[in-house]
Write an enzyme that holds these catalytic residues in place. Structure first.
Site, PDB file in Angstrom:
ATOM      1  N   GLU A 137       0.875  -1.154   0.000  1.00 24.12           N
ATOM      2  CA  GLU A 137       0.000   0.000   0.000  1.00 24.12           C
ATOM      3  C   GLU A 137       0.923   1.217   0.000  1.00 24.12           C
ATOM      4  O   GLU A 137       1.832   1.304   0.842  1.00 24.12           O
ATOM      5  CB  GLU A 137      -0.870   0.006   1.255  1.00 24.12           C
ATOM      6  CG  GLU A 137      -1.866   1.128   1.212  1.00 24.12           C
ATOM      7  CD  GLU A 137      -2.740   1.241   2.464  1.00 24.12           C
ATOM      8  OE1 GLU A 137      -2.711   0.332   3.309  1.00 24.12           O
ATOM      9  OE2 GLU A 137      -3.432   2.262   2.573  1.00 24.12           O
TER      10      GLU A 137
ATOM     11  N   LYS B 209       4.736   0.765   9.543  1.00 21.62           N
ATOM     12  CA  LYS B 209       4.768   2.038   8.831  1.00 21.62           C
ATOM     13  C   LYS B 209       4.216   3.165   9.695  1.00 21.62           C
ATOM     14  O   LYS B 209       4.717   4.280   9.650  1.00 21.62           O
ATOM     15  CB  LYS B 209       3.989   1.932   7.517  1.00 21.62           C
ATOM     16  CG  LYS B 209       4.821   1.292   6.413  1.00 21.62           C
ATOM     17  CD  LYS B 209       4.142   1.341   5.067  1.00 21.62           C
ATOM     18  CE  LYS B 209       3.129   0.244   4.933  1.00 21.62           C
ATOM     19  NZ  LYS B 209       2.675   0.021   3.561  1.00 21.62           N
TER      20      LYS B 209
ATOM     21  N   ARG C 125       5.439 -12.943   9.487  1.00 22.86           N
ATOM     22  CA  ARG C 125       6.140 -11.707   9.161  1.00 22.86           C
ATOM     23  C   ARG C 125       7.485 -11.667   9.872  1.00 22.86           C
ATOM     24  O   ARG C 125       7.701 -12.361  10.859  1.00 22.86           O
ATOM     25  CB  ARG C 125       5.297 -10.491   9.522  1.00 22.86           C
ATOM     26  CG  ARG C 125       4.920 -10.416  10.985  1.00 22.86           C
ATOM     27  CD  ARG C 125       3.891  -9.322  11.244  1.00 22.86           C
ATOM     28  NE  ARG C 125       4.458  -7.998  11.115  1.00 22.86           N
ATOM     29  CZ  ARG C 125       4.000  -7.073  10.273  1.00 22.86           C
ATOM     30  NH1 ARG C 125       2.973  -7.329   9.486  1.00 22.86           N
ATOM     31  NH2 ARG C 125       4.561  -5.890  10.214  1.00 22.86           N
TER      32      ARG C 125
HETATM   33  P1  ATP Z   1       3.175  -2.329   8.234  1.00 21.32           P
HETATM   34  O1  ATP Z   1       2.607  -3.422   9.059  1.00 21.32           O
HETATM   35  O2  ATP Z   1       4.631  -2.095   8.432  1.00 21.32           O
HETATM   36  O3  ATP Z   1       2.405  -1.059   8.299  1.00 21.32           O
HETATM   37  P2  ATP Z   1       1.806  -3.316   5.956  1.00 21.32           P
HETATM   38  O4  ATP Z   1       1.605  -4.761   6.073  1.00 21.32           O
HETATM   39  O5  ATP Z   1       0.652  -2.454   6.257  1.00 21.32           O
HETATM   40  O6  ATP Z   1       3.104  -2.885   6.752  1.00 21.32           O
HETATM   41  P3  ATP Z   1       1.791  -3.352   3.112  1.00 21.32           P
HETATM   42  O7  ATP Z   1       2.151  -2.264   2.201  1.00 21.32           O
HETATM   43  O8  ATP Z   1       0.366  -3.751   3.195  1.00 21.32           O
HETATM   44  O9  ATP Z   1       2.329  -2.919   4.531  1.00 21.32           O
HETATM   45  O10 ATP Z   1       2.716  -4.618   2.868  1.00 21.32           O
HETATM   46  C1  ATP Z   1       2.969  -5.164   1.606  1.00 21.32           C
HETATM   47  C2  ATP Z   1       3.320  -6.608   1.789  1.00 21.32           C
HETATM   48  O11 ATP Z   1       4.442  -6.756   2.653  1.00 21.32           O
HETATM   49  C3  ATP Z   1       2.179  -7.373   2.395  1.00 21.32           C
HETATM   50  O12 ATP Z   1       1.990  -8.571   1.651  1.00 21.32           O
HETATM   51  C4  ATP Z   1       2.639  -7.682   3.784  1.00 21.32           C
HETATM   52  O13 ATP Z   1       2.124  -8.891   4.215  1.00 21.32           O
HETATM   53  C5  ATP Z   1       4.158  -7.709   3.638  1.00 21.32           C
HETATM   54  N1  ATP Z   1       4.810  -7.360   4.890  1.00 21.32           N
HETATM   55  C6  ATP Z   1       4.609  -6.241   5.639  1.00 21.32           C
HETATM   56  N2  ATP Z   1       5.343  -6.279   6.766  1.00 21.32           N
HETATM   57  C7  ATP Z   1       6.045  -7.437   6.739  1.00 21.32           C
HETATM   58  C8  ATP Z   1       6.993  -8.066   7.621  1.00 21.32           C
HETATM   59  N3  ATP Z   1       7.357  -7.498   8.775  1.00 21.32           N
HETATM   60  N4  ATP Z   1       7.509  -9.263   7.251  1.00 21.32           N
HETATM   61  C9  ATP Z   1       7.144  -9.837   6.100  1.00 21.32           C
HETATM   62  N5  ATP Z   1       6.270  -9.311   5.226  1.00 21.32           N
HETATM   63  C10 ATP Z   1       5.716  -8.125   5.531  1.00 21.32           C
HETATM   64 MG    MG Z   2      -1.079  -3.770   5.091  1.00 24.23          MG
END
Ligand code: ATP
Ligand code: MG
Length: 542
Positions: A34, A270, A260
Site C-alpha cells: 500500500e 509504517k 512476518r
Molecule cells: P506495516 O505493518 O509495516 O504497516 P503493511 O503490512 O501495512 O506494513 P503493506 O504495504 O500492506 O504494509 O505490505 C505489503 C506486503 O508486505 C504485504 O503482503 C505484507 O504482508 C508484507 N509485509 C509487511 N510487513 C512485513 C513483515 N514485517 N515481514 C514480512 N512481510 C511483511
Molecule cells: Mg497492510
C-alpha cells in the site's frame, strides 16, 4: 533456475506440487504494497519471497500497488517503493499494476453483488457499526437497513458514486452473516465515501473499495496463482474466498500465509515510522537509523546482504523474532568480502618520528582488500608527522595494554616499526604529541631479524591527510543523536570514495560516504556497522 534444493519451505513445496500436478502451468506471484509509507526490512522478506519464487520456478512477479485509500497515499511513496524494489535487485518487467487500474471492474462487481442480494447500503455511523458488530464472544446484530431492496440499494450506491453524500454518511456492505464466528464475515464494508483526490484517478471517484474488497479480485484479474501474504490475513481468507465464489472472476487465486519478520529492538510498522519522520526525530524516511530499505541503503548496507539475510531466515508459519545481530552478521560478512580497506583516524593524536627527516615522504604499498586479490593495492603517503588514535597510546599502560607506550615498539601498518621515546605536553599537562624513532630496516612492516611486536596501528600522514566529518550512529536507539567527529583525518585515497560507497576503516568498522552533500564538509562519512561480530562468536560457542 537456481538450485531449488537449497530453497525449501512450505510455500515453495506448494508451488512445486502445483506445478508437478499441472494445477498451474506457470507461477505468478505479486508484491502488493500500500503506498502509504516507505518499505522496511520486513517488506524485503516478502519481496525476496515473491520475486524469488517467480525467478526460481520460471514464472513472473508483479508489483501491484494496493492504492485504495487516497487519504493516506502519495506519489512520493509510489516512487520510493519502486526505487527500493529495484535497488533490492528485482524487476517486475511490464507488470506494474495498481488496484486503481481496476476501479471500474471493482465497481461493476459491487453492483452485481447488490443485484444478487449480497450487498446493501448502510446508513449506520462508524460507531454504531462497531456496536452492532458484536465481539469475539458475542454475535453481532443486523443493521436496520440490511433488508433494503436491491433496487433501493442500487439507487443509493449510484448516488454515493455521484457524490450526493458526505464522507461517512453511507457504506456499501456485503450481506453475509452478522453471527459468523469470524468477525471478518459480519457484513464487512466494501465501499466507503471519501471525497479525496487519488494520486492516479484524480477526482474521478469519491467512493473507494476497501482493501479487502479490492485485494483478492486484483489477484484474480492478474491471474496470480499464489497470493502470498503475512499471517494476520489468515482470518481474512474466508472473506476473500467468498468474494471469489460470488463474483464472475477470471481466475481463482489461492492465498498462503507466512510469518512476518520481526527483529529484536526494531519497530517494523509504517505507522510508527511515519511518526518518527513527522516528529522530526529522524532526518526523513532514509535517515541511516531507520529500518527502511532507503535508510539501510543510505546507511551503507548492501542490497546483497539484505537478500542473503532474507534467504537465511527462511519462511515459516510460526511467528518469531529474529536477533538484529543476525542481520548485522550478514552485513559484515558481505562488507568484509567486498569493501575496500582504508586508513582513517577518528580521535587524532600526533606522532612525531624523531629520526625521519622533515620535508621527506615516501609511498607505502597497502593492500585494498585481503579477501579479494583482484582489488589490488594502493600507495599511502608516509612522513615524519602522523596521526594515530588517542586510544592506541597510554603514557602509563594498564595491565594488558599492548599498544604504544614509552619504551614499547609497535608496527605502523604497511610502514615501519616505531618505538616510543616520550611525549610532549602543554602547560596544563595534557599530551600534545607522542615522540618515537623508526627502524628503517622494517620497511613494509616486518623486521629482518624476525623480532615481534604486539600491536599494529593504523595511521595517516598529517601533511597528506584529508579532513572529514564522521558520524557515529547508534542503531539500537533510533532517536539518539549520532556522535559527530568533526575533525577526522583520512588517507588521501578516501577522497575518491564514491558517495554511497561503503569502505572499511581499518580497525574501526565500515563507513559509508554520505551522499546528501552536507554543505559544511565536502567529505562526510558515517558508520554503517562496527567490526565486532558478536553473533559469530555466539554461534562459534554453541
Ligand atoms: P506495516 O505493518 O509495516 O504497516 P503493511 O503490512 O501495512 O506494513 P503493506 O504495504 O500492506 O504494509 O505490505 C505489503 C506486503 O508486505 C504485504 O503482503 C505484507 O504482508 C508484507 N509485509 C509487511 N510487513 C512485513 C513483515 N514485517 N515481514 C514480512 N512481510 C511483511
Ligand atoms: Mg497492510
Amino acid at each position: 533456475m537456481d538450485d531449488l534444493s537449497e530453497n525449501r519451505d512450505f510455500i515453495r513445496d506448494i508451488v512445486r506440487a502445483d506445478l508437478d500436478a499441472g494445477r498451474v502451468s506457470s507461477v505468478v506471484t505479486r508484491f502488493p504494497p500500500e503506498p502509504n509509507g516507505y518499505l522496511h526490512i520486513g517488506h524485503a522478506k516478502s519481496i525476496c519471497l515473491n520475486f524469488g519464487i517467480a525467478k526460481e520456478f520460471g514464472g513472473r512477479c508483479h508489483l501491484r500497488f494496493d492504492d485504495t485509500n487516497p487519504s493516506k497515499e502519495e506519489q512520493e511513496y509510489i516512487d520510493a517503493i519502486q526505487a527500493d524494489v529495484r535497488w533490492l535487485g528485482f524487476d517486475w518487467g511490464t507488470h506494474l499494476h495498481h488496484a486503481s487500474d481496476y476501479f471500474d471492474q471493482t465497481y461493476a462487481w459491487a453492483e452485481q453483488l447488490i443485484e444478487k442480494g449480497l450487498a446493501y447500503v448502510d446508513d449506520l455511523t462508524a460507531d454504531q457499526m462497531r456496536e452492532y458488530r458484536g465481539t469475539l464472544t458475542e454475535p453481532g446484530r443486523n443493521s436496520p437497513h440490511r433488508d433494503r431492496s436491491a433496487a433501493e440499494n442500487l439507487d443509493l450506491f449510484r448516488r454515493m458514486r455521484a457524490g450526493e453524500f458526505p464522507d461517512g454518511a453511507k457504506v456499501l456492505r456485503a450481506k453475509i452473516d452478522m453471527a459468523a464466528g469470524n468477525i471478518n464475515l459480519r457484513d464487512p464494508a466494501l465501499y466507503r465515501i471519501q471525497h479525496a483526490p487519488h494520486p492516479r484517478t484524480g477526482t474521478r471517484w469519491c467512493i473507494y473499495p476497501t482493501y479487502d474488497f479490492a485485494h483478492g479480485q486484483s489477484d484474480a484479474i492478474e491471474g496470480i496463482t499464489h497470493s502470498i501474504c503475512t499471517l494476520e490475513f489468515e482470518d481474512h481468507r474466508p472473506l476473500y474466498d467468498w468474494f471469489i465464489a460470488n463474483l464472475p472472476v477470471p481466475s481463482k487465486p489461492h492465498q498462503y500465509e507466512f510469518a512476518r519478520l520481526n527483529l529484536t529492538g526494531v519497530v517494523l510498522s509504517k505507522r510508527h515510522l511515519i511518526e518518527l519522520v513527522n516528529s522530526g526525530k529522524v532526518d526523513g524516511w532514509n535517515d541511516p537509523r531507520m529500518p527502511t530499505i532507503s535508510g539501510l541503503r543510505r546507511r551503507g548496507v548492501p542490497a546483497a546482504a539484505i537478500r542473503a539475510f532474507c534467504e537465511a531466515i527462511g519462511v515459516s508459519k510460526a511467528n518469531s523474532t529474529v536477533e538484529t545481530g543476525y542481520f548485522d552478521h550478514f552485513v559484515r560478512e558481505h562488507l568484509n568480502r567486498y569493501s575496500l580497506r582504508r586508513m582513517a583516524v577518528l580521535k587524532p593524536l600526533k606522532l612525531i618520528i624523531e629520526n625521519y627527516p622533515g620535508g621527506q615522504s615516501e609511498e607505502m604499498e597497502a593492500v585494498n582488500n585481503p579477501e579479494d586479490a583482484a582489488a589490488g593495492s594502493r600507495k599511502v603517503p608516509f612522513s615524519r608527522e602522523l596521526w594515530i588514535e588517542q586510544d592506541d597510546f597510554m603514557e602509563t599502560p594498564v595491565k594488558g595494554f599492548f599498544r604504544l607506550s614509552p619504551g614499547v615498539e609497535v608496527r605502523l601498518r604497511y610502514a615501519y616499526f616505531v618505538k616510543c621515546t616520550g611525549v610532549e605536553k602543554d602547560a596544563a599537562g595534557a599530551i600534545t604529541a607522542v615522540r618515537c624513532t623508526y627502524d628503517p630496516a622494517t620497511h613494509g612492516g616486518d623486521a629482518p631479524d624476525k623480532r615481534k611486536v604486539k600491536a599494529t596501528l593504523h595511521w595517516v600522514s598529517a601533511n597528506h591527510a584529508s579532513e572529514a566529518e564522521v558520524r557515529l550512529y547508534d542503531y539500537e536507539t533510533v532517536e539518539a543523536s549520532p556522535e559527530i567527529v568533526e575533525h577526522a583525518y583520512l588517507e588521501p585515497a578516501l577522497a575518491a570514495t564514491a558517495p554511497g560507497e561503503t569502505v572499511q576503516f581499518e580497525r574501526l568498522g565500515y563507513f559509508c560516504r554520505d551522499n546528501t552533500g552536507r554543505a559544511t564538509n565536502a567529505l562526510s562519512f558515517h558508520r554503517t556497522i562496527g567490526l565486532r561480530d558478536t553473533w559469530a562468536k555466539v554461534k562459534a560457542k554453541s
